[in-house]
Design an enzyme around this catalytic site. Sequence first.
Site, PDB file in Angstrom:
ATOM      1  N   SER A 133       0.592  -1.173  -0.138  1.00 13.76           N
ATOM      2  CA  SER A 133       0.157  -0.032   0.103  1.00 13.76           C
ATOM      3  C   SER A 133       0.539   1.476  -0.159  1.00 13.76           C
ATOM      4  O   SER A 133       2.175   1.236   0.201  1.00 13.76           O
ATOM      5  CB  SER A 133      -0.907  -0.153   1.402  1.00 13.76           C
ATOM      6  OG  SER A 133       0.051   0.324   2.556  1.00 13.76           O
ATOM      7  N   LYS A 134      -0.176   2.148  -0.440  1.00 11.89           N
ATOM      8  CA  LYS A 134       0.775   3.654   0.133  1.00 11.89           C
ATOM      9  C   LYS A 134       1.459   3.621   1.122  1.00 11.89           C
ATOM     10  O   LYS A 134       2.925   4.148   1.415  1.00 11.89           O
ATOM     11  CB  LYS A 134      -0.146   4.225  -0.531  1.00 11.89           C
ATOM     12  CG  LYS A 134       0.376   6.072  -0.226  1.00 11.89           C
ATOM     13  CD  LYS A 134       0.811   6.682  -1.291  1.00 11.89           C
ATOM     14  CE  LYS A 134       1.017   7.982  -1.507  1.00 11.89           C
ATOM     15  NZ  LYS A 134       2.128   8.682  -0.580  1.00 11.89           N
ATOM     16  N   ARG A 135       0.584   3.147   1.649  1.00 11.68           N
ATOM     17  CA  ARG A 135       1.692   3.455   3.654  1.00 11.68           C
ATOM     18  C   ARG A 135       2.891   2.965   3.995  1.00 11.68           C
ATOM     19  O   ARG A 135       3.072   3.590   4.517  1.00 11.68           O
ATOM     20  CB  ARG A 135      -0.051   3.348   4.432  1.00 11.68           C
ATOM     21  CG  ARG A 135       0.133   3.698   6.213  1.00 11.68           C
ATOM     22  CD  ARG A 135      -1.273   3.001   6.932  1.00 11.68           C
ATOM     23  NE  ARG A 135      -0.299   2.293   8.160  1.00 11.68           N
ATOM     24  CZ  ARG A 135       0.128   3.027   9.430  1.00 11.68           C
ATOM     25  NH1 ARG A 135      -0.116   4.387   9.127  1.00 11.68           N
ATOM     26  NH2 ARG A 135       0.533   2.083   9.607  1.00 11.68           N
ATOM     27  N   ASP A 152       4.763   5.489   2.561  1.00 14.91           N
ATOM     28  CA  ASP A 152       4.911   5.995   2.901  1.00 14.91           C
ATOM     29  C   ASP A 152       5.965   6.289   3.900  1.00 14.91           C
ATOM     30  O   ASP A 152       6.569   6.736   4.598  1.00 14.91           O
ATOM     31  CB  ASP A 152       4.515   7.144   3.512  1.00 14.91           C
ATOM     32  CG  ASP A 152       3.428   7.515   2.281  1.00 14.91           C
ATOM     33  OD1 ASP A 152       4.386   8.021   1.406  1.00 14.91           O
ATOM     34  OD2 ASP A 152       1.955   7.940   2.780  1.00 14.91           O
TER      35      ASP A 152
END
Length: 503
Positions: free
Chosen positions: A261-263, A266
């Site tokens: 995921s983008k999380r 990050d």
Amino acid sequence: MVRVRFAPSPTGPLHIGGVRTALYCYLFARKMGGKMLLRIEDTDQGRFVEGAEKYIIDALNWVGITIDEGQGVGGPHAPYRQSERKDIYKKYTQQLLDAGKAYYAFDTSEELDALRETYESMGSAFQYNAATRINLKNSLTLSKEEVDGKLADNEHFVIRLLVPAKEEIRFHDIVRDWVLVHSSAMDDKVLMKSDGMPTYHLANVVDDHLMEITHVIRGEEWLPSAPLHVLLYRYFGWENTMPKFAHLPLLLKPEGNGKLSKRDADLGGFPVFPLEWIDPASGSKSIGFKQEGYLKEALINFLAFLGWNPGTEQELFSMSELIEAFTLERIGKAGAKFDINKAKWFNHEYLKQKDDTEIVEEFLELAKNEGQNITKEKALEICKLFHGRVTFVKDIFNDCQFLLNRPEIYDQTSIEKWTTEASSVFAVYANELSTIQVFDVDNAKNLLNSICESKNVKMGKQMAALRLAITGSLSGPDLMKSIEILGAEETKLRILNAIKVIG
Ligand code: GLU
């Protein structure tokens, strides 16, 4: 003739998984001497994001995935943007309605929500299907007059697919082999919304048929939709030309459990988008592989291996080697770990292969942005010195700071390397540096050697201290080469300063 399509929805920046899908489509098309199409699936107007289509095209251009036909290039099946093909979908939906394979449903979203809640409170999930549709408000249960009346009154409606009650739907997937789904597990998916826009399923199947797509290569998240698509091909009578399916494995978190995921990105400080993206609504910026300093060759090679392997030990593949080696049969079922360290390794390898003259411009740009003025000549020398050691060009810039700024402090833990002879050898060395006619590695080294010999000390033993004087620490690239880049005057100043401070 093989014809494949990449069919992204412009709902935001193209995720790196989408780039992998596009890459596999492209490799297969090129390998087979076929055609690669780009179709923009923008029928979900609620999720449309300004700039996303341009982003997709820019990203494909950057990595070198060229399109033969489709959005931005044109071709015999234009338009390639689904929102411009509404009339086509209308015609085919009517065909299904006429054949009794689709029906109007007039249930309001409030009514359906209430049903969902009731089912949930009983511990099950509501599905609009053969079991429930006979009790709902649709053209199967209402009289023809009622239906015509509602349509004439412009009442809210959708058109749903009539999924058979009990039937096994079987299809072959190149990656997963045979897939079997029972129709009772499927629901009567909406094909057309009341705004006249088709849903993904209808538009996707109609277009794949009309655009003569032979192979549907897409992410695993679309596997659950495939039985529905197979049913649509059957209802339309297009089974004989139905494309072959290949559903690509999921991209997993770097540790391997769960979908990437983008999380995760990050948290791990790495990109999941090919290019930088600034969200038009919030203005928030997401980092891109390109801007992080990844070379397109490295990204392509990394992505190619996320779910595919050549079956040999070879890891470095250029685009043309990938085309040569690629087969759909060598795509694995298991999810592929998004190991960003592997991406870095590829970048290191591809950066090493670049000519210094190719990376110097990027280096100069970085330096300029940081307010450091470096001549091209010096920048080239610096790039040469660091080239094989780094992962990114920005590493060269960070690591070369000692060449641009005289050390002010010296690594305390390394001071012990300053031997008793160091001050006396270096004092002479500093003063004689200006006598060197051609200031290069060999001459700078020979001078040091002769001074050491005359003082009867081993040159090798002085090198750590000299490095400390020049760089402020014990790590770094080739020392004599660094001295050559600094020049006689700067080297002298650094040595004298170190004698004063450390000596
Ligand atoms: N529009 C779908 C997507 O955004 C395409 C799926 C497919 O290739 O069928 O991924």
